[in-house]
Design a protein around this motif. Structure first.
Motif, PDB file in Angstrom:
ATOM      1  N   GLU A  43       0.840  -1.198   0.000  1.00  0.00           N
ATOM      2  CA  GLU A  43       0.000   0.000   0.000  1.00  0.00           C
ATOM      3  C   GLU A  43       0.879   1.253   0.000  1.00  0.00           C
ATOM      4  O   GLU A  43       1.883   1.321   0.698  1.00  0.00           O
ATOM      5  N   THR A  44       0.487   2.218  -0.804  1.00  0.00           N
ATOM      6  CA  THR A  44       1.148   3.522  -0.864  1.00  0.00           C
ATOM      7  C   THR A  44       0.085   4.553  -1.229  1.00  0.00           C
ATOM      8  O   THR A  44      -1.101   4.264  -1.097  1.00  0.00           O
ATOM      9  N   THR A  45       0.482   5.710  -1.686  1.00  0.00           N
ATOM     10  CA  THR A  45      -0.488   6.737  -2.063  1.00  0.00           C
ATOM     11  C   THR A  45      -0.129   7.358  -3.406  1.00  0.00           C
ATOM     12  O   THR A  45       1.016   7.293  -3.851  1.00  0.00           O
ATOM     13  N   ILE A  46      -1.151   7.949  -4.019  1.00  0.00           N
ATOM     14  CA  ILE A  46      -0.970   8.778  -5.206  1.00  0.00           C
ATOM     15  C   ILE A  46      -1.586  10.137  -4.884  1.00  0.00           C
ATOM     16  O   ILE A  46      -2.474  10.228  -4.032  1.00  0.00           O
ATOM     17  N   PRO A  47      -1.135  11.183  -5.550  1.00  0.00           N
ATOM     18  CA  PRO A  47      -1.715  12.501  -5.272  1.00  0.00           C
ATOM     19  C   PRO A  47      -3.156  12.580  -5.748  1.00  0.00           C
ATOM     20  O   PRO A  47      -3.508  12.051  -6.803  1.00  0.00           O
ATOM     21  N   GLY A  48      -3.994  13.219  -4.960  1.00  0.00           N
ATOM     22  CA  GLY A  48      -5.397  13.411  -5.325  1.00  0.00           C
ATOM     23  C   GLY A  48      -6.317  12.695  -4.364  1.00  0.00           C
ATOM     24  O   GLY A  48      -5.971  11.665  -3.794  1.00  0.00           O
ATOM     25  N   ASP A  49      -7.491  13.243  -4.198  1.00  0.00           N
ATOM     26  CA  ASP A  49      -8.494  12.679  -3.300  1.00  0.00           C
ATOM     27  C   ASP A  49      -9.660  12.193  -4.143  1.00  0.00           C
ATOM     28  O   ASP A  49     -10.610  12.924  -4.375  1.00  0.00           O
ATOM     29  N   PHE A  50      -9.576  10.963  -4.631  1.00  0.00           N
ATOM     30  CA  PHE A  50     -10.585  10.411  -5.526  1.00  0.00           C
ATOM     31  C   PHE A  50     -11.703   9.784  -4.724  1.00  0.00           C
ATOM     32  O   PHE A  50     -11.454   9.040  -3.782  1.00  0.00           O
ATOM     33  N   LYS A  51     -12.936  10.075  -5.081  1.00  0.00           N
ATOM     34  CA  LYS A  51     -14.092   9.650  -4.292  1.00  0.00           C
ATOM     35  C   LYS A  51     -14.780   8.409  -4.842  1.00  0.00           C
ATOM     36  O   LYS A  51     -15.438   7.691  -4.112  1.00  0.00           O
ATOM     37  N   THR A  52     -14.666   8.149  -6.142  1.00  0.00           N
ATOM     38  CA  THR A  52     -15.347   7.001  -6.735  1.00  0.00           C
ATOM     39  C   THR A  52     -14.322   5.943  -7.108  1.00  0.00           C
ATOM     40  O   THR A  52     -13.139   6.248  -7.319  1.00  0.00           O
ATOM     41  N   LEU A  53     -14.773   4.713  -7.224  1.00  0.00           N
ATOM     42  CA  LEU A  53     -13.878   3.630  -7.616  1.00  0.00           C
ATOM     43  C   LEU A  53     -13.314   3.875  -9.014  1.00  0.00           C
ATOM     44  O   LEU A  53     -12.132   3.641  -9.264  1.00  0.00           O
ATOM     45  N   GLU A  54     -14.146   4.372  -9.916  1.00  0.00           N
ATOM     46  CA  GLU A  54     -13.643   4.658 -11.264  1.00  0.00           C
ATOM     47  C   GLU A  54     -12.592   5.767 -11.220  1.00  0.00           C
ATOM     48  O   GLU A  54     -11.563   5.691 -11.897  1.00  0.00           O
ATOM     49  N   GLY A  55     -12.819   6.777 -10.405  1.00  0.00           N
ATOM     50  CA  GLY A  55     -11.833   7.838 -10.253  1.00  0.00           C
ATOM     51  C   GLY A  55     -10.520   7.318  -9.688  1.00  0.00           C
ATOM     52  O   GLY A  55      -9.431   7.712 -10.125  1.00  0.00           O
ATOM     53  N   ILE A  56     -10.628   6.405  -8.721  1.00  0.00           N
ATOM     54  CA  ILE A  56      -9.430   5.799  -8.137  1.00  0.00           C
ATOM     55  C   ILE A  56      -8.669   5.017  -9.203  1.00  0.00           C
ATOM     56  O   ILE A  56      -7.442   5.095  -9.287  1.00  0.00           O
ATOM     57  N   MET A  57      -9.386   4.281 -10.046  1.00  0.00           N
ATOM     58  CA  MET A  57      -8.714   3.516 -11.104  1.00  0.00           C
ATOM     59  C   MET A  57      -8.025   4.438 -12.106  1.00  0.00           C
ATOM     60  O   MET A  57      -6.893   4.187 -12.514  1.00  0.00           O
ATOM     61  N   TRP A  58      -8.711   5.513 -12.517  1.00  0.00           N
ATOM     62  CA  TRP A  58      -8.076   6.482 -13.421  1.00  0.00           C
ATOM     63  C   TRP A  58      -6.844   7.073 -12.748  1.00  0.00           C
ATOM     64  O   TRP A  58      -5.786   7.228 -13.391  1.00  0.00           O
ATOM     65  N   GLY A  59      -6.956   7.417 -11.477  1.00  0.00           N
ATOM     66  CA  GLY A  59      -5.815   7.961 -10.750  1.00  0.00           C
ATOM     67  C   GLY A  59      -4.665   6.977 -10.681  1.00  0.00           C
ATOM     68  O   GLY A  59      -3.503   7.329 -10.895  1.00  0.00           O
TER      69      GLY A  59
END
Length: 161
Positions: A43-59
């Motif tokens: 587990e790590t992080t990427i920049p941005g606060d994505f709220k939807t699963l699709e947004g998380i995948m794009w991120g």
């Protein structure tokens, strides 16, 4: 008067707090992957606060190279598959991503046929690419979620490697 000053400061800093938020994802740890004897998806992080699963995948697909810890590698760029024959002329995986669908505990990741360069590569490359996608989905959903891959409208049941 102090309440007004406090409110002004709060309102002025809120956009910065949002801009600095990160989203948890799972990526391969380069050294652990090379050793092959230890869990390499961490587990790590990427920049941005994505709220939807699709947004998380794009991120995940577009921002994984911006992970703050450089010991993690992005398996979604052409560099990750450059040593294999399907790697020649490949675009980043996000170019082939067409979104996702959810159906209960099923998540269906949708791609164009060119995504097979990543998704239907050698067994090691498949593990390097699919592992972070599936683990990140499970990090943000129920652990019993099942991930499927759709290529050009067809669910893929079996992979070559």
């Amino acid at each position: 008067m102090n309440a007004r000053i406090a409110m002004a400061i709060l309102l002025a800093t809120c956009p910065f707090a949002t801009a600095l938020a990160d989203t948890k994802v799972v990526l391969p740890h380069s050294q652990r992957f090379a050793e092959t004897s230890r869990e390499f998806l961490l587990e790590t992080t990427i920049p941005g606060d994505f709220k939807t699963l699709e947004g998380i995948m794009w991120g995940l697909l577009t921002l994984s190279s911006q992970c703050p810890n450089k010991d993690f590698s992005s398996p979604f760029s052409p560099d990750a598959i450059s040593s294999t024959s399907p790697g020649e002329g490949a675009q980043p995986l996000y170019m082939y991503f067409r979104g996702l669908r959810r159906d209960g505990r099923k998540v269906i990741l949708r791609f164009t046929g060119d995504a097979n360069r990543y998704l239907n590569n050698t067994a090691a490359i498949q593990e390097l690419v699919k592992g972070p996608l599936e683990a990140t989905i499970k990090l943000h959903t129920n652990k019993s979620t099942t991930v499927y891959y759709e290529i050009d409208g067809q669910i893929v049941e079996e992979w070559d490697a």
